[in-house]
Design a protein around this motif. Structure first.
Motif, PDB file in Angstrom:
ATOM      1  N   CYS A 214      66.242 108.327   3.947  1.00 15.96           N
ATOM      2  CA  CYS A 214      65.082 109.177   3.603  1.00 15.96           C
ATOM      3  C   CYS A 214      63.789 108.610   4.185  1.00 15.96           C
ATOM      4  CB  CYS A 214      64.937 109.301   2.081  1.00 15.96           C
ATOM      5  SG  CYS A 214      66.279 110.187   1.286  1.00 15.96           S
ATOM      6  N   TYR A 215      63.590 107.317   4.030  1.00 12.48           N
ATOM      7  CA  TYR A 215      62.351 106.699   4.501  1.00 12.48           C
ATOM      8  C   TYR A 215      62.256 106.769   6.023  1.00 12.48           C
ATOM      9  CZ  TYR A 215      58.777 103.139   5.326  1.00 12.48           C
ATOM     10  OH  TYR A 215      57.647 102.477   5.739  1.00 12.48           O
ATOM     11  N   SER A 216      63.364 106.493   6.726  1.00 14.24           N
ATOM     12  CA  SER A 216      63.365 106.557   8.191  1.00 14.24           C
ATOM     13  C   SER A 216      63.087 107.965   8.685  1.00 14.24           C
ATOM     14  CB  SER A 216      64.711 106.076   8.743  1.00 14.24           C
ATOM     15  OG  SER A 216      64.950 104.730   8.388  1.00 14.24           O
ATOM     16  N   LEU A 220      59.901 109.347  11.109  1.00 13.99           N
ATOM     17  CA  LEU A 220      60.062 110.177  12.304  1.00 13.99           C
ATOM     18  C   LEU A 220      59.224 111.449  12.202  1.00 13.99           C
ATOM     19  CD1 LEU A 220      63.904 109.831  12.913  1.00 13.99           C
ATOM     20  CD2 LEU A 220      62.084 109.017  14.407  1.00 13.99           C
ATOM     21  N   ASN A 221      59.274 112.108  11.046  1.00 17.06           N
ATOM     22  CA  ASN A 221      58.495 113.333  10.856  1.00 17.06           C
ATOM     23  C   ASN A 221      56.995 113.058  10.900  1.00 17.06           C
ATOM     24  OD1 ASN A 221      60.466 115.407  10.621  1.00 17.06           O
ATOM     25  ND2 ASN A 221      61.003 114.668   8.584  1.00 17.06           N
ATOM     26  N   GLN A 222      56.592 111.917  10.378  1.00 13.15           N
ATOM     27  CA  GLN A 222      55.173 111.549  10.399  1.00 13.15           C
ATOM     28  C   GLN A 222      54.696 111.350  11.836  1.00 13.15           C
ATOM     29  OE1 GLN A 222      54.177 108.329   7.759  1.00 13.15           O
ATOM     30  NE2 GLN A 222      52.152 108.028   8.663  1.00 13.15           N
ATOM     31  N   LEU A 223      55.497 110.701  12.667  1.00 18.92           N
ATOM     32  CA  LEU A 223      55.134 110.510  14.067  1.00 18.92           C
ATOM     33  C   LEU A 223      55.045 111.836  14.817  1.00 18.92           C
ATOM     34  CD1 LEU A 223      57.165 107.343  15.138  1.00 18.92           C
ATOM     35  CD2 LEU A 223      54.695 107.587  15.061  1.00 18.92           C
ATOM     36  N   ALA A 229      56.899 117.692   5.858  1.00 17.10           N
ATOM     37  CA  ALA A 229      58.303 117.268   5.882  1.00 17.10           C
ATOM     38  C   ALA A 229      58.407 115.760   5.614  1.00 17.10           C
ATOM     39  CB  ALA A 229      58.937 117.607   7.223  1.00 17.10           C
ATOM     40  N   ALA A 230      57.458 115.002   6.180  1.00 19.97           N
ATOM     41  CA  ALA A 230      57.449 113.554   5.957  1.00 19.97           C
ATOM     42  C   ALA A 230      57.221 113.241   4.489  1.00 19.97           C
ATOM     43  CB  ALA A 230      56.359 112.902   6.812  1.00 19.97           C
ATOM     44  N   LEU A 231      56.285 113.967   3.865  1.00 20.85           N
ATOM     45  CA  LEU A 231      56.002 113.744   2.443  1.00 20.85           C
ATOM     46  C   LEU A 231      57.225 114.034   1.582  1.00 20.85           C
ATOM     47  CD1 LEU A 231      53.889 112.989   0.323  1.00 20.85           C
ATOM     48  CD2 LEU A 231      53.216 115.401   0.243  1.00 20.85           C
ATOM     49  N   ALA A 232      57.964 115.087   1.953  1.00 21.30           N
ATOM     50  CA  ALA A 232      59.185 115.414   1.208  1.00 21.30           C
ATOM     51  C   ALA A 232      60.216 114.292   1.327  1.00 21.30           C
ATOM     52  CB  ALA A 232      59.775 116.729   1.731  1.00 21.30           C
ATOM     53  N   ASP A 233      60.325 113.713   2.525  1.00 25.64           N
ATOM     54  CA  ASP A 233      61.260 112.602   2.730  1.00 25.64           C
ATOM     55  C   ASP A 233      60.861 111.386   1.902  1.00 25.64           C
ATOM     56  OD1 ASP A 233      62.930 113.909   4.566  1.00 25.64           O
ATOM     57  OD2 ASP A 233      61.581 113.442   6.218  1.00 25.64           O
ATOM     58  N   TYR A 234      59.564 111.061   1.880  1.00 25.54           N
ATOM     59  CA  TYR A 234      59.099 109.915   1.107  1.00 25.54           C
ATOM     60  C   TYR A 234      59.324 110.139  -0.394  1.00 25.54           C
ATOM     61  CZ  TYR A 234      56.788 108.445   5.434  1.00 25.54           C
ATOM     62  OH  TYR A 234      56.518 108.057   6.722  1.00 25.54           O
ATOM     63  N   VAL A 253      49.306 107.853   2.614  1.00 23.26           N
ATOM     64  CA  VAL A 253      48.737 108.068   3.955  1.00 23.26           C
ATOM     65  C   VAL A 253      48.917 109.513   4.394  1.00 23.26           C
ATOM     66  CG1 VAL A 253      49.001 107.467   6.402  1.00 23.26           C
ATOM     67  CG2 VAL A 253      49.024 105.668   4.673  1.00 23.26           C
ATOM     68  N   VAL A 254      50.126 110.055   4.204  1.00 19.54           N
ATOM     69  CA  VAL A 254      50.413 111.435   4.609  1.00 19.54           C
ATOM     70  C   VAL A 254      49.624 112.420   3.753  1.00 19.54           C
ATOM     71  CG1 VAL A 254      52.210 113.199   4.674  1.00 19.54           C
ATOM     72  CG2 VAL A 254      52.684 110.914   5.558  1.00 19.54           C
ATOM     73  N   LEU A 255      49.527 112.132   2.464  1.00 17.61           N
ATOM     74  CA  LEU A 255      48.796 113.026   1.560  1.00 17.61           C
ATOM     75  C   LEU A 255      47.319 113.110   1.930  1.00 17.61           C
ATOM     76  CD1 LEU A 255      49.658 114.785  -0.802  1.00 17.61           C
ATOM     77  CD2 LEU A 255      49.015 112.942  -2.357  1.00 17.61           C
ATOM     78  N   ARG A 256      46.764 112.008   2.413  1.00 17.79           N
ATOM     79  CA  ARG A 256      45.367 112.016   2.861  1.00 17.79           C
ATOM     80  C   ARG A 256      45.176 112.951   4.045  1.00 17.79           C
ATOM     81  NH1 ARG A 256      43.923 107.140   5.073  1.00 17.79           N
ATOM     82  NH2 ARG A 256      41.865 108.031   5.461  1.00 17.79           N
ATOM     83  N   LYS A 257      46.223 113.117   4.857  1.00 17.78           N
ATOM     84  CA  LYS A 257      46.121 113.955   6.052  1.00 17.78           C
ATOM     85  C   LYS A 257      46.271 115.443   5.744  1.00 17.78           C
ATOM     86  CE  LYS A 257      47.791 110.440   9.314  1.00 17.78           C
ATOM     87  NZ  LYS A 257      46.553 110.372  10.117  1.00 17.78           N
TER      88      LYS A 257
END
Length: 316
Positions: A214-216, A220-223, A229-234, A253-257
């Motif tokens: 999940c974290y990996s 990838l989605n964040q990059l 999608a990245a937030l859902a994975d985290y 970090v993602v939530l700030r974006k």
């Protein structure tokens, strides 16, 4: 010209062409003692068991050419000589011959270690690996304790595991997780899960494997800029392990974006990460940015204090 071309082909992964070019260079009457060519040829040969014995010859020629010359190159030559001997030993079927070759390889690595006063991480790694292959596990542990590279940590954990010291091996992996980059966490977490299985803690191992995936995926989605999608994975990673600090920080970090209306949620994620890991520089840094951007409390003063803490941690 041959050497430069060989380096180009080797860099592209064409070992066969690179070695043929080096053979032409080293068989010529003009430059048969070209040390860089000898070292590269020997290194290429170590990566193929069919040419390992040829690699021994090249490395030995390099050592002879470097006597009483550059100690740094002599260290490299001894290390490559050890690698060539170790690779050649895999071809030997007679136990007594194989033991002799392993012994010579170990002596070569020890010579390289003496030349660098045991300060070269690559030499330490190969010295530890050779000791481990000869089942000198205590010596391998002692050698690798000073290493700080990812492959060094992994090797140390595997040697400790071979000694049935699973808790010590897990401690090494935890240290490596703290000191390595995010992209290295996948392999480290898989190793940690295997150690959990070895200790009969299958449930914990399953949780770690799920958290590796999940974290990996989130990284990838964040990059890719797919922040939702990245937030859902985290979040999925945190559902498996609510105390996973990297997922807490990455979620913030993602939530700030993607959501400027959630400073309190971001703040709670970062402070929870710091509660679990007071030395996490990334959490301190992002908390300082949050104070500065959102004006929570005494914005400038809070941001200043947090950024100072980040600098202190980085300096340490």
């Amino acid at each position: 010209m041959y050497l430069i071309l060989a380096l180009c082909y080797y860099g592209e992964g064409d070992d066969f062409t690179a070695l043929n070019l080096l053979r032409k260079l080293l068989s010529s009457t003009e430059d048969h003692t070209c040390v860089p060519g000898l070292l590269l040829a020997s290194k290429v040969c170590t990566e193929s068991t069919d040419c390992a014995s040829e690699g021994i010859i090249y490395a030995h020629r390099a050592i002879e050419s470097l006597q009483e010359r550059c100690s740094q190159l002599l260290c490299v030559a001894n290390c490559v000589f050890g690698l060539s001997l170790s690779a050649h030993s895999r071809e030997i079927l007679i136990d007594s011959e194989r033991v002799k070759i392993h012994s010579d390889a170990l002596k070569s690595f020890e010579s390289a270690g003496k030349l660098t006063k045991m300060s070269d991480a690559n030499v330490i790694y190969h010295l530890c690996l050779e000791n481990a292959e000869q089942r000198k596990l205590d010596a391998a542990v002692l050698m690798q304790t000073g290493g700080s590279t990812l492959k060094g940590w992994m090797l140390l954990a595997r040697v400790l595991s071979a000694q049935k010291r699973f808790l010590d091996a897990e401690t090494v992996i935890n240290v490596a997780l703290e000191q390595s980059g995010k992209w290295d966490h996948g392999e480290l977490l898989r190793t940690k899960a295997k150690l959990q299985i070895a200790q009969g803690q299958v449930k914990n191992a399953i949780e770690i494997y799920t958290q590796a995936s999940c974290y990996s995926s989130g990284l990838l989605n964040q990059l890719k800029g797919l922040y939702k999608a990245a937030l859902a994975d985290y979040c999925n990673a945190l559902a498996v392990n609510p105390s996973h600090v990297p997922s807490l920080v990455s979620s913030a970090v993602v939530l700030r974006k993607i959501d400027k209306q959630s400073p309190v949620i971001i703040w709670s994620l970062l402070t929870e990460a710091l509660r679990l890991d007071r030395m996490n520089a990334s959490a301190w840094y992002n908390l300082g940015l949050l104070y500065k951007e959102e004006g929570l409390g005494s914005a400038s003063e809070a941001a200043k204090k947090n950024l100072i803490k980040v600098l202190e941690f980085l300096i340490r």
